[in-house]
Design an enzyme around this catalytic site. Structure first.
Site, mmCIF file in Angstrom:
data_model
loop_
_atom_site.group_PDB
_atom_site.id
_atom_site.type_symbol
_atom_site.label_atom_id
_atom_site.label_comp_id
_atom_site.label_asym_id
_atom_site.label_seq_id
_atom_site.Cartn_x
_atom_site.Cartn_y
_atom_site.Cartn_z
ATOM 1 N N ASN A 104 0.821 -1.211 0.000
ATOM 2 C CA ASN A 104 0.000 0.000 0.000
ATOM 3 C C ASN A 104 0.852 1.257 0.000
ATOM 4 O OD1 ASN A 104 -2.054 -1.805 0.122
ATOM 5 N ND2 ASN A 104 -2.466 -1.526 2.303
ATOM 6 N N VAL A 105 0.344 2.287 -0.653
ATOM 7 C CA VAL A 105 1.068 3.558 -0.701
ATOM 8 C C VAL A 105 0.489 4.553 0.303
ATOM 9 C CG1 VAL A 105 1.856 3.231 -3.077
ATOM 10 C CG2 VAL A 105 -0.337 4.375 -2.677
ATOM 11 N N ASP A 106 -0.466 4.091 1.123
ATOM 12 C CA ASP A 106 -0.992 4.954 2.188
ATOM 13 C C ASP A 106 -0.060 4.895 3.405
ATOM 14 O OD1 ASP A 106 -1.785 2.848 4.088
ATOM 15 O OD2 ASP A 106 -3.418 2.372 2.704
ATOM 16 N N HIS B 214 5.894 -0.806 -2.836
ATOM 17 C CA HIS B 214 5.432 -0.059 -4.012
ATOM 18 C C HIS B 214 5.499 1.459 -3.810
ATOM 19 C CE1 HIS B 214 2.972 -3.818 -5.420
ATOM 20 N NE2 HIS B 214 4.255 -3.908 -5.703
ATOM 21 N N CYS C 40 12.306 13.285 -8.290
ATOM 22 C CA CYS C 40 12.583 13.905 -9.584
ATOM 23 C C CYS C 40 12.822 12.781 -10.588
ATOM 24 C CB CYS C 40 13.818 14.794 -9.464
ATOM 25 S SG CYS C 40 14.455 15.338 -11.071
ATOM 26 N N GLY D 135 -5.235 -9.238 2.848
ATOM 27 C CA GLY D 135 -5.916 -8.279 1.977
ATOM 28 C C GLY D 135 -5.232 -8.007 0.660
ATOM 29 N N LEU E 243 -10.732 -11.188 2.332
ATOM 30 C CA LEU E 243 -12.198 -11.159 2.259
ATOM 31 C C LEU E 243 -12.729 -12.248 1.330
ATOM 32 C CD1 LEU E 243 -14.650 -9.558 3.270
ATOM 33 C CD2 LEU E 243 -14.458 -8.133 1.239
ATOM 34 N N ALA F 143 -10.805 -7.801 7.170
ATOM 35 C CA ALA F 143 -9.542 -7.636 7.896
ATOM 36 C C ALA F 143 -9.751 -7.129 9.318
ATOM 37 C CB ALA F 143 -8.632 -6.676 7.119
HETATM 38 N N1 APR Z 1 -10.676 -7.273 4.372
HETATM 39 C C1 APR Z 1 -9.794 -8.160 3.842
HETATM 40 N N2 APR Z 1 -9.568 -8.269 2.528
HETATM 41 C C2 APR Z 1 -10.245 -7.432 1.710
HETATM 42 C C3 APR Z 1 -11.168 -6.491 2.185
HETATM 43 C C4 APR Z 1 -11.369 -6.429 3.598
HETATM 44 N N3 APR Z 1 -12.225 -5.573 4.157
HETATM 45 N N4 APR Z 1 -11.690 -5.828 1.132
HETATM 46 C C5 APR Z 1 -11.112 -6.339 0.040
HETATM 47 N N5 APR Z 1 -10.248 -7.310 0.382
HETATM 48 C C6 APR Z 1 -9.393 -8.142 -0.490
HETATM 49 C C7 APR Z 1 -10.012 -8.467 -1.829
HETATM 50 O O1 APR Z 1 -10.791 -9.663 -1.736
HETATM 51 C C8 APR Z 1 -8.787 -8.641 -2.725
HETATM 52 O O2 APR Z 1 -8.339 -9.975 -2.727
HETATM 53 O O3 APR Z 1 -8.247 -7.382 -0.769
HETATM 54 C C9 APR Z 1 -7.717 -7.762 -2.035
HETATM 55 C C10 APR Z 1 -7.375 -6.489 -2.789
HETATM 56 O O4 APR Z 1 -6.754 -6.849 -3.990
HETATM 57 P P1 APR Z 1 -6.203 -5.740 -5.014
HETATM 58 O O5 APR Z 1 -7.256 -4.711 -5.245
HETATM 59 O O6 APR Z 1 -5.679 -6.438 -6.197
HETATM 60 O O7 APR Z 1 -5.034 -5.024 -4.183
HETATM 61 P P2 APR Z 1 -3.540 -5.506 -3.981
HETATM 62 O O8 APR Z 1 -3.457 -6.988 -3.933
HETATM 63 O O9 APR Z 1 -2.993 -4.747 -2.841
HETATM 64 O O10 APR Z 1 -2.865 -5.001 -5.315
HETATM 65 C C11 APR Z 1 -1.482 -5.191 -5.481
HETATM 66 O O11 APR Z 1 -1.533 -3.953 -7.503
HETATM 67 O O12 APR Z 1 -2.088 -2.195 -8.892
HETATM 68 C C12 APR Z 1 -1.186 -2.668 -8.012
HETATM 69 O O13 APR Z 1 0.418 -1.378 -6.995
HETATM 70 C C13 APR Z 1 -0.916 -1.775 -6.839
HETATM 71 O O14 APR Z 1 -0.079 -2.410 -4.669
HETATM 72 C C14 APR Z 1 -1.066 -2.685 -5.647
HETATM 73 C C15 APR Z 1 -0.894 -4.059 -6.267
#
Ligand code: APR
Length: 235
Positions: free
Chosen positions: A93-95, A110, A118, A177, A204, A221
């Site tokens: 996460n970037v937060d 990431h 720059c 997540g 989830l 989560a």
């Molecule tokens: N609790 C737990 N899991 C959750 C919840 C929740 N409340 N809400 C959603 N999820 C799960 C979803 O089921 C999904 O499997 O979180 C996951 C989110 O997946 P993505 O949207 O693909 O996010 P992420 O895996 O972090 O993406 C990876 O992709 O685009 C790039 O750089 C970006 O860091 C990011 C990377």
């Protein structure tokens, strides 16, 4: 405690209940935006204003006062405080919600919305306001390439050596997540398992790798993470 080295990988799902959109869920960021428009070096070269605007919106939402760490972020910070062994937290996460919850050493593989750089000399800087690529770099004095220090598709993820060393060391790997769609992060659980660690997924919905974990627990989560880590400390 049966484990001496715990590795945690978090993704967008851990921040979903704080009000930050995930990427690939329904209504996720990549439904409304094309990755090719906002998350590649080429997209920045083509339209730096659009790309900075996309991340400016994310940054202002993060800092706007409505987004706070949730119980899952807090549980990980508490685990870091109370666990006597080796603990490494890697986030995609970037937060900054892990830091705001009290985590002291999260590795942002990431990058971060709160860092810019720059595009010419790579000099980094902190940023809490909107960014405009036209500004000039205080190090190389060139202008026109100020960008968020976020790892776009095709770019090298951060902290790779430190992260891989921690994957090799760990005896418990917990993925939280993440859809496990983006490498190298998606591959760390396989590596950990092959090296003998126990692997657990808290998510989830089933991810692309659910079947490969020793255990996959489904749910939000904010429920699963406090339960899992509080239980772990009691073992
Ligand atoms: N609790 C737990 N899991 C959750 C919840 C929740 N409340 N809400 C959603 N999820 C799960 C979803 O089921 C999904 O499997 O979180 C996951 C989110 O997946 P993505 O949207 O693909 O996010 P992420 O895996 O972090 O993406 C990876 O992709 O685009 C790039 O750089 C970006 O860091 C990011 C990377």
């Amino acid at each position: 405690m049966p484990y001496s080295s715990v590795f945690v990988l978090t993704g967008a799902g851990i921040s979903a209940e704080s009000g930050i959109k995930t990427f690939r869920d329904k209504d996720g960021l990549w439904e409304g935006h094309s990755i090719l428009d906002v998350a590649t070096p080429e997209s920045f070269q083509r339209n730096p204003t659009l790309v900075n605007e996309f991340y400016n919106q994310r940054r202002s939402q993060l800092l706007g006062g409505d987004v706070h760490p949730n119980l899952a972020h807090i549980a990980l910070a508490e685990f870091e405080t109370n666990f006597n062994g080796d603990f490494v937290l890697v986030t995609q996460n970037v937060d900054n919600l892990h830091e705001r919850a009290g985590s002291t050493a999260a590795l942002h593989i990431h990058g971060s919305l709160l860092h810019g750089k720059c595009g010419y000399c790579e000099q980094g800087f902190d940023i809490i306001k909107d960014m405009d690529h036209q500004g000039s770099c205080s190090t190389c004095n060139k202008s026109g390439a100020l960008r968020p220090d976020i790892v776009w598709f095709g770019e090298m993820p951060k902290h790779m050596q430190k992260i891989e060393e921690a994957v090799y060391r760990c005896d418990l790997f917990v993925s939280i997540g993440t859809s496990a769609a983006v490498y190298p992060a998606a591959g760390y659980s396989d590596l950990a398992r092959q090296l003998g660690a126990k692997t657990v997924e808290l998510n989830l919905a089933p991810s692309e790798k659910s079947g490969d974990f020793d255990k996959s627990i489904l749910g939000p989560a904010t429920q699963l993470v406090p339960q899992f880590f509080q239980e772990l400390l009691k073992q």
